[in-house]
Design a protein around this motif. Structure first.
Motif, PDB file in Angstrom:
ATOM      1  N   LYS A 150       0.816  -1.227   0.000  1.00 11.75           N
ATOM      2  CA  LYS A 150       0.000   0.000   0.000  1.00 11.75           C
ATOM      3  C   LYS A 150       0.845   1.270   0.000  1.00 11.75           C
ATOM      4  O   LYS A 150       0.320   2.368   0.181  1.00 11.75           O
ATOM      5  CB  LYS A 150      -0.955  -0.028   1.186  1.00 11.75           C
ATOM      6  CG  LYS A 150      -0.308  -0.385   2.470  1.00 11.75           C
ATOM      7  CD  LYS A 150      -1.291  -0.482   3.599  1.00 11.75           C
ATOM      8  CE  LYS A 150      -0.462  -0.655   4.860  1.00 11.75           C
ATOM      9  NZ  LYS A 150      -1.149  -0.847   6.053  1.00 11.75           N
ATOM     10  N   ILE A 151       2.138   1.114  -0.259  1.00 16.04           N
ATOM     11  CA  ILE A 151       3.023   2.280  -0.312  1.00 16.04           C
ATOM     12  C   ILE A 151       2.695   3.138  -1.535  1.00 16.04           C
ATOM     13  O   ILE A 151       2.520   2.632  -2.635  1.00 16.04           O
ATOM     14  CB  ILE A 151       4.505   1.813  -0.374  1.00 16.04           C
ATOM     15  CG1 ILE A 151       4.859   1.020   0.879  1.00 16.04           C
ATOM     16  CG2 ILE A 151       5.454   2.987  -0.579  1.00 16.04           C
ATOM     17  CD1 ILE A 151       4.668   1.755   2.175  1.00 16.04           C
ATOM     18  N   LYS A 152       2.636   4.461  -1.309  1.00 17.81           N
ATOM     19  CA  LYS A 152       2.314   5.374  -2.415  1.00 17.81           C
ATOM     20  C   LYS A 152       3.502   6.256  -2.817  1.00 17.81           C
ATOM     21  O   LYS A 152       3.513   6.810  -3.918  1.00 17.81           O
ATOM     22  CB  LYS A 152       1.142   6.263  -2.016  1.00 17.81           C
ATOM     23  CG  LYS A 152      -0.159   5.480  -1.807  1.00 17.81           C
ATOM     24  CD  LYS A 152      -1.359   6.420  -1.913  1.00 17.81           C
ATOM     25  CE  LYS A 152      -2.678   5.699  -2.067  1.00 17.81           C
ATOM     26  NZ  LYS A 152      -2.969   4.724  -1.038  1.00 17.81           N
ATOM     27  N   ASN A 153       4.465   6.413  -1.919  1.00 21.99           N
ATOM     28  CA  ASN A 153       5.607   7.293  -2.219  1.00 21.99           C
ATOM     29  C   ASN A 153       6.911   6.652  -1.745  1.00 21.99           C
ATOM     30  O   ASN A 153       6.937   6.023  -0.686  1.00 21.99           O
ATOM     31  CB  ASN A 153       5.499   8.629  -1.479  1.00 21.99           C
ATOM     32  CG  ASN A 153       4.163   9.294  -1.696  1.00 21.99           C
ATOM     33  OD1 ASN A 153       3.869   9.747  -2.786  1.00 21.99           O
ATOM     34  ND2 ASN A 153       3.361   9.336  -0.650  1.00 21.99           N
ATOM     35  N   ILE A 154       7.949   6.864  -2.525  1.00 22.39           N
ATOM     36  CA  ILE A 154       9.298   6.469  -2.084  1.00 22.39           C
ATOM     37  C   ILE A 154      10.153   7.734  -2.027  1.00 22.39           C
ATOM     38  O   ILE A 154      10.214   8.508  -2.984  1.00 22.39           O
ATOM     39  CB  ILE A 154       9.942   5.448  -3.034  1.00 22.39           C
ATOM     40  CG1 ILE A 154       9.012   4.254  -3.235  1.00 22.39           C
ATOM     41  CG2 ILE A 154      11.285   4.985  -2.468  1.00 22.39           C
ATOM     42  CD1 ILE A 154       9.579   3.175  -4.137  1.00 22.39           C
ATOM     43  N   PHE A 155      10.757   7.912  -0.874  1.00 18.82           N
ATOM     44  CA  PHE A 155      11.546   9.111  -0.589  1.00 18.82           C
ATOM     45  C   PHE A 155      13.015   8.713  -0.557  1.00 18.82           C
ATOM     46  O   PHE A 155      13.356   7.616  -0.118  1.00 18.82           O
ATOM     47  CB  PHE A 155      11.076   9.615   0.782  1.00 18.82           C
ATOM     48  CG  PHE A 155      11.777  10.816   1.335  1.00 18.82           C
ATOM     49  CD1 PHE A 155      11.247  12.085   1.166  1.00 18.82           C
ATOM     50  CD2 PHE A 155      12.951  10.671   2.057  1.00 18.82           C
ATOM     51  CE1 PHE A 155      11.881  13.196   1.708  1.00 18.82           C
ATOM     52  CE2 PHE A 155      13.593  11.779   2.601  1.00 18.82           C
ATOM     53  CZ  PHE A 155      13.053  13.041   2.418  1.00 18.82           C
ATOM     54  N   ILE A 156      13.877   9.607  -1.025  1.00 12.35           N
ATOM     55  CA  ILE A 156      15.320   9.352  -0.901  1.00 12.35           C
ATOM     56  C   ILE A 156      16.024  10.695  -0.719  1.00 12.35           C
ATOM     57  O   ILE A 156      15.595  11.702  -1.290  1.00 12.35           O
ATOM     58  CB  ILE A 156      15.863   8.562  -2.125  1.00 12.35           C
ATOM     59  CG1 ILE A 156      17.285   8.065  -1.861  1.00 12.35           C
ATOM     60  CG2 ILE A 156      15.784   9.355  -3.414  1.00 12.35           C
ATOM     61  CD1 ILE A 156      17.753   6.980  -2.829  1.00 12.35           C
ATOM     62  N   GLY A 157      17.053  10.692   0.094  1.00 11.56           N
ATOM     63  CA  GLY A 157      17.811  11.927   0.294  1.00 11.56           C
ATOM     64  C   GLY A 157      19.271  11.668   0.040  1.00 11.56           C
ATOM     65  O   GLY A 157      19.789  10.586   0.350  1.00 11.56           O
ATOM     66  N   GLY A 203      13.003   8.110 -12.077  1.00 12.63           N
ATOM     67  CA  GLY A 203      11.666   8.696 -11.871  1.00 12.63           C
ATOM     68  C   GLY A 203      11.489   9.473 -10.585  1.00 12.63           C
ATOM     69  O   GLY A 203      10.380   9.924 -10.293  1.00 12.63           O
ATOM     70  N   PHE A 204      12.543   9.621  -9.790  1.00 15.11           N
ATOM     71  CA  PHE A 204      12.441  10.447  -8.580  1.00 15.11           C
ATOM     72  C   PHE A 204      12.563  11.909  -8.996  1.00 15.11           C
ATOM     73  O   PHE A 204      13.287  12.232  -9.936  1.00 15.11           O
ATOM     74  CB  PHE A 204      13.556  10.095  -7.590  1.00 15.11           C
ATOM     75  CG  PHE A 204      13.394   8.734  -6.954  1.00 15.11           C
ATOM     76  CD1 PHE A 204      12.911   8.608  -5.664  1.00 15.11           C
ATOM     77  CD2 PHE A 204      13.725   7.574  -7.646  1.00 15.11           C
ATOM     78  CE1 PHE A 204      12.754   7.355  -5.076  1.00 15.11           C
ATOM     79  CE2 PHE A 204      13.576   6.319  -7.074  1.00 15.11           C
ATOM     80  CZ  PHE A 204      13.093   6.209  -5.788  1.00 15.11           C
ATOM     81  N   ARG A 205      11.850  12.780  -8.271  1.00 15.11           N
ATOM     82  CA  ARG A 205      11.911  14.206  -8.556  1.00 15.11           C
ATOM     83  C   ARG A 205      12.284  14.969  -7.297  1.00 15.11           C
ATOM     84  O   ARG A 205      11.840  14.622  -6.201  1.00 15.11           O
ATOM     85  CB  ARG A 205      10.560  14.712  -9.096  1.00 15.11           C
ATOM     86  CG  ARG A 205      10.265  14.210 -10.500  1.00 15.11           C
ATOM     87  CD  ARG A 205      11.250  14.850 -11.531  1.00 15.11           C
ATOM     88  NE  ARG A 205      11.172  14.219 -12.843  1.00 15.11           N
ATOM     89  CZ  ARG A 205      12.038  13.294 -13.310  1.00 15.11           C
ATOM     90  NH1 ARG A 205      13.041  12.882 -12.578  1.00 15.11           N
ATOM     91  NH2 ARG A 205      11.903  12.801 -14.524  1.00 15.11           N
ATOM     92  N   ILE A 206      13.089  16.007  -7.448  1.00 14.83           N
ATOM     93  CA  ILE A 206      13.550  16.766  -6.278  1.00 14.83           C
ATOM     94  C   ILE A 206      12.355  17.403  -5.577  1.00 14.83           C
ATOM     95  O   ILE A 206      11.491  18.014  -6.223  1.00 14.83           O
ATOM     96  CB  ILE A 206      14.581  17.821  -6.710  1.00 14.83           C
ATOM     97  CG1 ILE A 206      15.871  17.095  -7.144  1.00 14.83           C
ATOM     98  CG2 ILE A 206      14.868  18.807  -5.579  1.00 14.83           C
ATOM     99  CD1 ILE A 206      16.963  17.982  -7.688  1.00 14.83           C
ATOM    100  N   SER A 207      12.308  17.210  -4.239  1.00 11.34           N
ATOM    101  CA  SER A 207      11.155  17.720  -3.482  1.00 11.34           C
ATOM    102  C   SER A 207      11.559  18.758  -2.444  1.00 11.34           C
ATOM    103  O   SER A 207      10.716  19.475  -1.925  1.00 11.34           O
ATOM    104  CB  SER A 207      10.437  16.562  -2.779  1.00 11.34           C
ATOM    105  OG  SER A 207      11.330  15.899  -1.910  1.00 11.34           O
ATOM    106  N   GLY A 208      12.830  18.837  -2.114  1.00  8.88           N
ATOM    107  CA  GLY A 208      13.217  19.826  -1.114  1.00  8.88           C
ATOM    108  C   GLY A 208      14.677  19.738  -0.730  1.00  8.88           C
ATOM    109  O   GLY A 208      15.443  18.939  -1.275  1.00  8.88           O
ATOM    110  N   VAL A 223      19.649  16.901  -0.391  1.00  9.39           N
ATOM    111  CA  VAL A 223      18.634  17.097  -1.429  1.00  9.39           C
ATOM    112  C   VAL A 223      17.663  15.928  -1.312  1.00  9.39           C
ATOM    113  O   VAL A 223      18.089  14.773  -1.308  1.00  9.39           O
ATOM    114  CB  VAL A 223      19.265  17.123  -2.837  1.00  9.39           C
ATOM    115  CG1 VAL A 223      18.190  17.307  -3.906  1.00  9.39           C
ATOM    116  CG2 VAL A 223      20.319  18.220  -2.929  1.00  9.39           C
ATOM    117  N   THR A 224      16.372  16.224  -1.172  1.00  9.59           N
ATOM    118  CA  THR A 224      15.395  15.146  -1.040  1.00  9.59           C
ATOM    119  C   THR A 224      14.633  14.967  -2.359  1.00  9.59           C
ATOM    120  O   THR A 224      14.376  15.938  -3.079  1.00  9.59           O
ATOM    121  CB  THR A 224      14.407  15.434   0.104  1.00  9.59           C
ATOM    122  OG1 THR A 224      13.662  16.616  -0.198  1.00  9.59           O
ATOM    123  CG2 THR A 224      15.132  15.619   1.425  1.00  9.59           C
TER     124      THR A 224
END
Ligand code: ACO
Length: 166
Positions: free
Chosen positions: A107-114, A130-135, A160-161
């Motif tokens: 049920k995971i909707k997002n994968i985060f990486i920093g 497919g990851f996009r910079i978020s912050g 950079v997240t």
């Protein structure tokens, strides 16, 4: 997430790579984890609640990826590393794509990486997948590590997240 027992094999450069969860009886590959994160204290802390997957060829561990439950719907890739001599052969992409595949089946909707502001190759890899910079987490590497980290001749300061929405 219920990843236990998941394994997935694929062939790369004459290797038969198996992607699987590290079993509790197996030694934790700290040598690899330290390639991605120089703080053994931080590694030990997030391993307490993370799931650790490896890419293997026979008995040899080629790479590692650590998935940390950030919220009910978001996991974070806390650590990803490929044995130095095997880098740039697609193994890092295999590790991330398998993490994406597993998360998509739950049920995971997002994968985060920093990663560090100095990690040019890593930022390229994550965005290709497919990851996009978020912050930006300002001064993360100045406040969380007890000695300066240099990469590509630059001192790492900010994290950079990036996020990939499934
Ligand atoms: N220089 C430039 N681009 C690179 C490099 C490099 N040295 N390494 C990877 N890339 C980019 C390229 O875009 C490459 O695509 P291309 O080969 O078609 O040009 C793309 O990444 C795919 O590379 P892979 O071969 O799939 O990646 P690899 O198996 O080398 O694994 C990883 C990447 C995990 C970053 C590996 O280099 C590594 O272990 N580095 C040391 C540890 C590290 O920095 N880990 C990430 C820290 S952040 C974190 O853990 C959350």
């Amino acid at each position: 997430m219920y990843y236990l027992g998941v394994s997935y094999s694929m062939a790369v450069e004459n290797k038969n790579i198996l992607f699987k969860k590290l079993e509790s009886k197996d030694a934790i590959p700290f040598d690899l984890l330290l390639l991605a994160d120089p703080s053994i204290d931080l590694i030990a802390e997030y391993l307490k609640v993370s799931e650790l997957f490896v890419a293997t060829d026979g008995q040899e561990i080629l790479g590692v990826i650590v998935l940390f439950p950030l919220t009910g719907e978001t996991i974070e890739i806390k650590n990803i590393a490929v044995r130095t001599k095997l880098q740039r052969q697609g193994i890092g992409s295999i590790l991330i794509n398998n993490a994406i595949r597993l998360a998509s089946q739950s049920k995971i909707k997002n994968i985060f990486i920093g990663t560090a502001d100095t990690s040019i190759a890593q930022l390229s890899l994550y965005q290709k997948l497919g990851f996009r910079i978020s912050g930006i987490k300002e001064d993360f590497f100045l406040t969380n590590y007890d000695r300066p980290i240099y990469e590509n001749g630059i001192q790492a300061k900010h994290m950079v997240t990036l996020i990939k929405t499934l």
